[in-house]
Design a protein around this motif. Sequence first.
Motif, PDB file in Angstrom:
ATOM      1  N   CYS A  44       0.858  -1.187   0.000  1.00  0.00           N
ATOM      2  CA  CYS A  44       0.000   0.000   0.000  1.00  0.00           C
ATOM      3  C   CYS A  44       0.894   1.237   0.000  1.00  0.00           C
ATOM      4  CB  CYS A  44      -0.902   0.039   1.237  1.00  0.00           C
ATOM      5  SG  CYS A  44      -2.244  -1.161   1.214  1.00  0.00           S
ATOM      6  N   VAL A  46       0.544   5.535   0.633  1.00  0.00           N
ATOM      7  CA  VAL A  46      -0.239   6.714   0.981  1.00  0.00           C
ATOM      8  C   VAL A  46       0.565   7.990   0.770  1.00  0.00           C
ATOM      9  CG1 VAL A  46       0.342   6.761   3.445  1.00  0.00           C
ATOM     10  CG2 VAL A  46      -1.869   7.640   2.699  1.00  0.00           C
ATOM     11  N   ILE A  72      -7.465  11.943   1.546  1.00  0.00           N
ATOM     12  CA  ILE A  72      -6.343  11.021   1.649  1.00  0.00           C
ATOM     13  C   ILE A  72      -6.462  10.074   0.458  1.00  0.00           C
ATOM     14  CG2 ILE A  72      -5.312   9.128   2.969  1.00  0.00           C
ATOM     15  CD1 ILE A  72      -6.553  10.415   5.483  1.00  0.00           C
ATOM     16  N   THR A  73      -5.370   9.881  -0.276  1.00  0.00           N
ATOM     17  CA  THR A  73      -5.378   8.965  -1.419  1.00  0.00           C
ATOM     18  C   THR A  73      -4.473   7.776  -1.106  1.00  0.00           C
ATOM     19  OG1 THR A  73      -5.742  10.813  -2.925  1.00  0.00           O
ATOM     20  CG2 THR A  73      -4.956   8.757  -3.894  1.00  0.00           C
ATOM     21  N   VAL A  74      -5.045   6.585  -1.227  1.00  0.00           N
ATOM     22  CA  VAL A  74      -4.332   5.353  -0.919  1.00  0.00           C
ATOM     23  C   VAL A  74      -4.354   4.452  -2.151  1.00  0.00           C
ATOM     24  CG1 VAL A  74      -4.250   3.311   0.566  1.00  0.00           C
ATOM     25  CG2 VAL A  74      -5.016   5.495   1.505  1.00  0.00           C
ATOM     26  N   ILE A  84      -6.975   2.585   7.388  1.00  0.00           N
ATOM     27  CA  ILE A  84      -6.368   3.910   7.435  1.00  0.00           C
ATOM     28  C   ILE A  84      -6.611   4.475   8.832  1.00  0.00           C
ATOM     29  CG2 ILE A  84      -6.320   6.222   6.450  1.00  0.00           C
ATOM     30  CD1 ILE A  84      -7.756   4.987   3.974  1.00  0.00           C
ATOM     31  N   VAL A 170      -1.326   3.642   7.139  1.00  0.00           N
ATOM     32  CA  VAL A 170      -2.070   2.607   6.435  1.00  0.00           C
ATOM     33  C   VAL A 170      -1.487   1.260   6.877  1.00  0.00           C
ATOM     34  CG1 VAL A 170      -2.693   1.622   4.198  1.00  0.00           C
ATOM     35  CG2 VAL A 170      -2.564   4.098   4.490  1.00  0.00           C
TER      36      VAL A 170
END
Length: 172
Positions: A44, A46, A72-74, A84, A170
């Motif tokens: 992942c 972030v 927030i972009t994951v 998150i 994350v």
Amino acid sequence: MQPFRFLRTAVLCAASSAALLPIGAIAATDTASFDVTITLTKTCDVSSVAPTDLNFGSTGLLNANVDQSSTITVTCSQDAAYNIGLDAGLSPATPGDTTTRRMSDGNSHYVQYQLYQDALRGTDWGDAIGSDTQASTGIGSAQAFTVYGRVPPQSTPPAGSYADTITVTVTY
């Protein structure tokens, strides 16, 4: 002797024609193969797309809710389960308490605020997995999550700039 001459010419023509055949028609072949591989690990990210800042703007008195949001972009591997979490910030009212965070002016004055997972601001956003984190499953590309912030009515501290820093974690 004439008939043999014709026969000799025919044999020479046949031999010449065989020499003009494509090489592949008389060539032999051999083959081999090789594997092409890649190993994808569950992951992942972030940090490639930085979270947007949560800016409550300017106000004179804190006598009504001040609401704003950030994103927030994951990006996680497809089918990777993840959570998150948002920490308590630099100046929580109670250490580790993510329900009442505080922005500081650096001079022992604070503005309380909360972070939520939903637009109705009913679900706190903290960092306790299984309790107040945002759970999701990766799709192999970027997923955006909105952080809903609120400064509730409170005694207004001295005028100035107030700030806090939230760490996004994350877990996958």
